[in-house]
Scaffold this active site. Structure first.
Site, PDB file in Angstrom:
ATOM      1  N   SER A 195       7.314 -32.835  17.055  1.00  0.00           N
ATOM      2  CA  SER A 195       6.182 -31.922  16.711  1.00  0.00           C
ATOM      3  C   SER A 195       5.841 -31.336  15.472  1.00  0.00           C
ATOM      4  CB  SER A 195       6.287 -31.007  18.034  1.00  0.00           C
ATOM      5  OG  SER A 195       7.338 -30.154  17.605  1.00  0.00           O
ATOM      6  N   LYS A 227       6.519 -24.121   9.978  1.00  0.00           N
ATOM      7  CA  LYS A 227       5.801 -24.887  11.465  1.00  0.00           C
ATOM      8  C   LYS A 227       5.176 -23.796  11.779  1.00  0.00           C
ATOM      9  CE  LYS A 227       7.074 -27.701  15.257  1.00  0.00           C
ATOM     10  NZ  LYS A 227       8.045 -28.048  16.096  1.00  0.00           N
ATOM     11  N   SER A 250      12.223 -32.683  17.062  1.00  0.00           N
ATOM     12  CA  SER A 250      10.835 -32.620  16.351  1.00  0.00           C
ATOM     13  C   SER A 250      10.991 -32.281  14.968  1.00  0.00           C
ATOM     14  CB  SER A 250      10.347 -31.338  17.098  1.00  0.00           C
ATOM     15  OG  SER A 250       9.495 -31.909  18.387  1.00  0.00           O
TER      16      SER A 250
HETATM   17  N1  GLN Z   1       9.552 -34.901  21.904  1.00  0.00           N
HETATM   18  C1  GLN Z   1      10.110 -33.978  22.509  1.00  0.00           C
HETATM   19  C2  GLN Z   1       9.186 -33.269  23.359  1.00  0.00           C
HETATM   20  O1  GLN Z   1       8.172 -33.402  23.559  1.00  0.00           O
HETATM   21  C3  GLN Z   1      10.795 -33.258  21.542  1.00  0.00           C
HETATM   22  C4  GLN Z   1       9.928 -32.044  21.108  1.00  0.00           C
HETATM   23  C5  GLN Z   1      10.856 -30.881  20.058  1.00  0.00           C
HETATM   24  O2  GLN Z   1      12.030 -31.237  19.485  1.00  0.00           O
HETATM   25  N2  GLN Z   1      10.223 -30.030  19.959  1.00  0.00           N
HETATM   26  O3  GLN Z   1       9.936 -32.470  24.348  1.00  0.00           O
END
Ligand code: GLN
Length: 491
Positions: free
Chosen positions: A164, A89, A188
């Site tokens: 994400s 990532k 994410s």
């Molecule tokens: N959807 C969550 C956020 O936007 C988690 C994102 C993540 O785990 N990096 O903060």
């Protein structure tokens, strides 16, 4: 690593690495094959933002030299992941490779070092072939909001790829790589894995070094694998976990402890949300699972406050972590400013997307002198109450099973405006629990039964009880199916 463990580590990947161990295929061959696939298939999905072919070939040549003349047994022992190709990532640093966190502000940032997790995988013989797409600074759940465009869901085209770490999940689902690394601050890794039909593991907080992971909310951030099977997730975790002098928040790991089965040897499975929940439906369709384990229905009333607590605490941490992007030290600097203050202001306004700016502002607000006690401190107290309630549950059950994410699932045409983002926060209700409490959790695809059926299920365990989590998850997971039928990824 113990010798016994090293012997078994390559076995889950054996179809793909066997030929390398036997010397029939070189690591260079495998990298070439992966890069060809990525070039042919990925333009339609955009799971990669950077392909680092040259670096990958150099690493592969080095590995081929080092394994030349060694017996199969020796190659397996010294390089248990020899010849596996993986993607990372784009918020995880790989030395000499552009690392953007999908933000304009880091558009041209070349990392001078690799994350500990990446170093450990490369030492074990795996080769990084590229960096994957994501939501900017890992803030989001769709992989449609990054500075370099959206990733398409290869399995369910109407849905977003999840986020994400959507690029990592899509790359694995497409069969472009053997596995990928993602990061999970509030879901994410698990959410995109669920939406792309692959396995996503968020290790316990402190099990895997955060060194080299671009910080979002440091108390919740973690690196973990996205794979085809539970077994492979466990293997990758085994390679990347363990203490690291560069990360002061590490815990001593107990991954390979056997499950303690207090109850006549049967794992006690707590189903969250009662008999009508999606998780309960999934379990009912798996009679062997229900026969082998003791099923209990549990409620966590404090879960109502999880999303609010998470976003207050995550934004507060993001506001302080993202203060470093000031146009002086990294990447992008705006043009046309006159004063230093203007330079900061213009750089951050042009460099961050509106959602990232919103979160920084929200974080600044909850940390402000006037609001700190009512918001930040209060959220920290609620987090503690959530943790206590989860610990009470773990006195009764060994693992908690639930859906991975709430419906409606995020769509491919996610608008990306503030309303869409706010609605999306609710989807995180089930995944943020593990981050708020530092727990390991894994999302696995379940047998598909039409579009409306749940795609996946999540198993969460107490820290230190990973073996129970892996065991239950393995029994629930559907076998991997590649997304592109008849294409080169359909092995
Ligand atoms: N959807 C969550 C956020 O936007 C988690 C994102 C993540 O785990 N990096 O903060």
């Amino acid at each position: 690593m113990l010798d016994q463990e090293i012997k078994t580590i390559g076995s889950g990947f054996s179809e793909r690495t066997g030929a390398v161990f036997e010397g029939k295929l070189t690591a260079v061959d495998r990298v070439r094959e992966a890069v060809t696939k990525i070039r042919a298939i990925d333009p339609a999905y955009h799971s990669f933002v950077t392909v680092c072919e040259e670096r990958a070939l150099t690493m592969a040549e080095k590995l081929d030299r080092e394994t030349q003349g060694l017996s199969q047994e020796e190659v397996r022992r010294r390089f248990p992941l020899a010849g596996l190709v993986f993607a990372v990532k784009d918020n995880i640093c790989v030395e000499g490779v552009r690392t953007t966190a999908a933000s304009h502000i880091l558009e041209n940032y070349i990392s001078p070092y690799s994350a500990t997790a990446v170093v450990r995988l490369e030492e074990a013989g795996a080769i990084c072939v590229g960096k994957t797409n994501m939501d900017e600074f890992a803030m989001g759940q769709t992989t449609t909001t990054g500075a370099f465009g959206a990733t398409k869901n290869p399995r369910y085209p109407d849905l977003s790829a999840g986020g994400s770490s959507g690029g990592s999940a899509a790359a694995v689902a497409l069969g472009l790589v053997d596995f990928a690394l993602g990061s999970d601050t509030g879901g994410s890794i698990r959410q995109p894995a669920a939406l792309c039909g692959v396995v996503g593991l968020k290790p316990a907080y402190g099990a895997v070094s955060r060194y080299g992971l671009i910080s979002y909310a440091s108390a919740f951030d973690g690196i973990g694998p996205i794979t085809r099977t539970v077994h492979e997730a466990r293997q990758i975790c085994f390679v990347i976990e363990g203490s690291d002098a560069q990360d002061a928040s590490m815990r001593e790991s107990e991954y390979f402890q056997p499950p303690t089965k207090e109850n006549d040897g049967r794992l006690r499975v707590g189903v969250l949300g009662g008999e009508d929940s999606e998780a309960a439906t999934v379990l009912r369709k798996n009679p062997t699972f229900c026969e082998n384990y003791e099923i209990r229905y549990i409620e966590l009333p404090m879960l109502e406050y999880a999303v609010a607590t998470y976003y207050i605490l995550a934004c507060a941490q993001a506001a302080s972590n993202l203060a470093r992007y000031d146009g002086v030290r990294y990447g992008f600097r705006a043009k046309g400013y006159e004063t230093l203050d203007q330079m900061y202001e213009m750089t951050r306004t042009e460099g961050f997307s509106p959602e990232v700016q919103r979160r920084i502002l929200m974080g600044r607000f909850v940390l402000g002198q006037e609001s700190y006690r009512d918001w930040y401190e209060q959220a920290a107290r609620v987090r503690r109450r959530i943790y206590d309630q989860v610990q009470e549950a773990f006195a009764e059950v060994d693992v908690i099973v639930s859906e991975t994410l709430k419906r409606p699932y995020p769509r491919a045409d996610f608008a990306g405006d503030s309303e869409a983002f706010l609605a999306g926060y609710e989807q995180d209700k089930l995944t943020v629990l593990a981050n708020l409490c530092g727990l390991p959790a894994i999302s696995v695809p379940v047998p598909a039964e039409g579009d409306d059926a749940p795609h996946s299920i999540m198993v969460t365990a107490n820290a230190g009880r990973e073996a129970a989590m892996f065991e239950a998850a393995d029994r629930l997971a559907a076998p991997f199916t590649p997304c592109v039928k008849g294409g080169p990824a359909d092995e």
